[in-house]
Design an enzyme around this catalytic site. Structure first.
Site, PDB file in Angstrom:
ATOM      1  N   LYS A 135      -9.459 -10.507  -9.284  1.00 21.86           N
ATOM      2  CA  LYS A 135     -10.581 -10.371  -8.363  1.00 21.86           C
ATOM      3  C   LYS A 135     -11.536  -9.260  -8.810  1.00 21.86           C
ATOM      4  O   LYS A 135     -11.088  -8.227  -9.304  1.00 21.86           O
ATOM      5  CB  LYS A 135      -9.968 -10.024  -6.994  1.00 21.86           C
ATOM      6  CG  LYS A 135     -10.867 -10.231  -5.832  1.00 21.86           C
ATOM      7  CD  LYS A 135     -10.075 -10.049  -4.544  1.00 21.86           C
ATOM      8  CE  LYS A 135     -10.802  -9.054  -3.657  1.00 21.86           C
ATOM      9  NZ  LYS A 135     -10.056  -8.629  -2.497  1.00 21.86           N
TER      10      LYS A 135
ATOM     11  N   LYS B 141       0.825  -1.210   0.000  1.00 22.49           N
ATOM     12  CA  LYS B 141       0.000   0.000   0.000  1.00 22.49           C
ATOM     13  C   LYS B 141       0.857   1.256   0.000  1.00 22.49           C
ATOM     14  O   LYS B 141       0.473   2.260  -0.599  1.00 22.49           O
ATOM     15  CB  LYS B 141      -0.985  -0.009   1.166  1.00 22.49           C
ATOM     16  CG  LYS B 141      -2.070  -1.053   0.963  1.00 22.49           C
ATOM     17  CD  LYS B 141      -3.321  -0.783   1.742  1.00 22.49           C
ATOM     18  CE  LYS B 141      -4.414  -1.732   1.263  1.00 22.49           C
ATOM     19  NZ  LYS B 141      -5.611  -1.724   2.066  1.00 22.49           N
TER      20      LYS B 141
ATOM     21  N   LYS C 249     -13.690  -3.086  -7.210  1.00 20.00           N
ATOM     22  CA  LYS C 249     -14.541  -1.897  -7.167  1.00 20.00           C
ATOM     23  C   LYS C 249     -13.834  -0.728  -7.806  1.00 20.00           C
ATOM     24  O   LYS C 249     -14.444   0.192  -8.309  1.00 20.00           O
ATOM     25  CB  LYS C 249     -14.826  -1.513  -5.713  1.00 20.00           C
ATOM     26  CG  LYS C 249     -15.419  -2.627  -4.911  1.00 20.00           C
ATOM     27  CD  LYS C 249     -15.614  -2.204  -3.476  1.00 20.00           C
ATOM     28  CE  LYS C 249     -15.661  -3.430  -2.598  1.00 20.00           C
ATOM     29  NZ  LYS C 249     -15.998  -3.224  -1.246  1.00 20.00           N
TER      30      LYS C 249
END
Ligand code: TRP
Length: 337
Positions: free
Chosen positions: A200, A118, A203
């Site tokens: 995956k 991240k 969003k």
């Protein structure tokens, strides 16, 4: 007759309300949460405090949190069977996190893969919260003395860290925490994107047809399925590697219709892809019909939603307070009066 030693195992799990729940959230986590509420003492938490390591619009974030809670209830999480609550409503999470911070080594936190990934992805906002994220997670889990923590593969390392922190604390003071164990639910199907069936369902994907939300209107759901990527060999067979699009659609169908993948292959043998995609879309719409009706009803009933939040938080806070007061005593904080 219920016997004392038949105490159910404690489960803790949480999700971050950073976006609306998708078909993937249902298949990967919620479906298991529903099954587990029957046999375990489950604490399920909407981890809003974990969400603010990125900057969100306060209004959207607030709405997402409530939408998520309503969707969980609509899907069948039953506040009489499990403890369902919002993390920031139970202040013990932040309080225990501080004590655990002082029992976590900088070096072990620095090794966390998710932190490294991240920070690389978002170098302009590597905040201390992002670094401390797994310690807050440890507090979530340890407050409830959870034995089992169902998580996705990406969170396994964090649960292992929680276990190490618990072990260190127990050794340094005296046995206080149950040592938690991560479980990766085996029957949790991984649902991939309709546009990028090799990864995956996402969003954040720029392609809005990639991801189907549980609250999407039926016509939107159908449109997305009709646009799903397939392949060119006109054969409905499950082969993850060579036929990712078709395999993913079969997984979706199986998850939402309850038919096994081999049975679905038989059912669709010889059917054209266009009709197949339509049938998959219909199975999702059909499954979601009562769920969405219930979702709308719950969202419109603020009194009920508030009641669920309040009862859940009070129940969670009672258990959490017991652990926190033990911890405060063991580290030597003076007892308040
Ligand atoms: N970090 C988890 C995720 O991103 C959510 C989470 C927060 C969690 N606290 C937890 C999961 C405690 C398991 C246990 O999915």
């Amino acid at each position: 007759m219920t016997v004392e030693n038949e105490k159910k195992k404690v489960i803790f799990s949480a999700v971050k309300p950073t976006g609306a729940p998708t078909l993937g959230s249902y298949a990967g986590a919620l479906k298991n949460w529903l099954a587990m509420q029957e046999d375990y003492d489950c604490f399920y938490c909407v981890a809003d405090m974990h969400s603010i390591t990125v900057t969100l619009s306060a209004a959207d974030f607030r709405k997402n949190t409530l939408d998520m809670l309503a969707m969980y209830l609509a899907l069948g999480l039953n506040p009489e069977k499990c403890t369902l609550f919002i993390q920031s409503h139970v202040s013990a999470h932040a309080e225990l996190a501080w004590v655990l911070n002082c029992n976590t080594l900088f070096g072990e936190a620095r090794r966390m893969t998710q932190f490294k990934e991240k920070s690389k992805k978002n170098p302009e906002n590597v905040n201390v919260g992002l670094f401390d994220y797994p310690v807050l997670m440890a507090a979530d889990i340890l407050l409830y003395q959870a034995e089992l923590v169902p998580v996705g593969q990406d969170q396994k390392q964090h649960v292992e860290l929680a276990r190490n922190i618990a072990q260190r604390f127990n050794g340094r003071y005296s046995p206080t925490f149950v040592l938690p164990e991560p479980i990766i639910p085996k029957n949790g199907a991984k649902i991939c994107g309709l546009q990028n069936p090799k990864s995956k369902m996402s969003k954040s994907d720029d392609n809005h047809n990639d991801c189907v939300y549980l609250a999407d209107e039926p016509d939107v759901i159908m449109r997305k399925f009709k646009a799903a990527v397939t392949d060119s060999d006109a054969c409905i067979k499950f082969e993850r590697e060579s036929k990712p699009g078709i395999s993913n659609l079969l997984t979706v169908y199986s998850t939402f219709s309850g038919t096994s993948v081999p049975a679905a292959e038989k059912e669709f043998a010889g059917l054209g892809y266009a009709d197949f995609k339509k049938r998959v879309g219909e199975s999702v719409i059909e499954f979601l019909k009562p769920v969405q009706a219930e979702y709308k009803r719950i969202l419109a009933d603020k009194t009920y939603l508030n009641e669920v939040m309040k009862t859940g938080a009070e129940k969670a806070a009672r258990t959490a307070a017991r652990t926190l007061s033990k911890v405060y005593r063991k580290v030597g904080f003076v007892q308040p009066f």
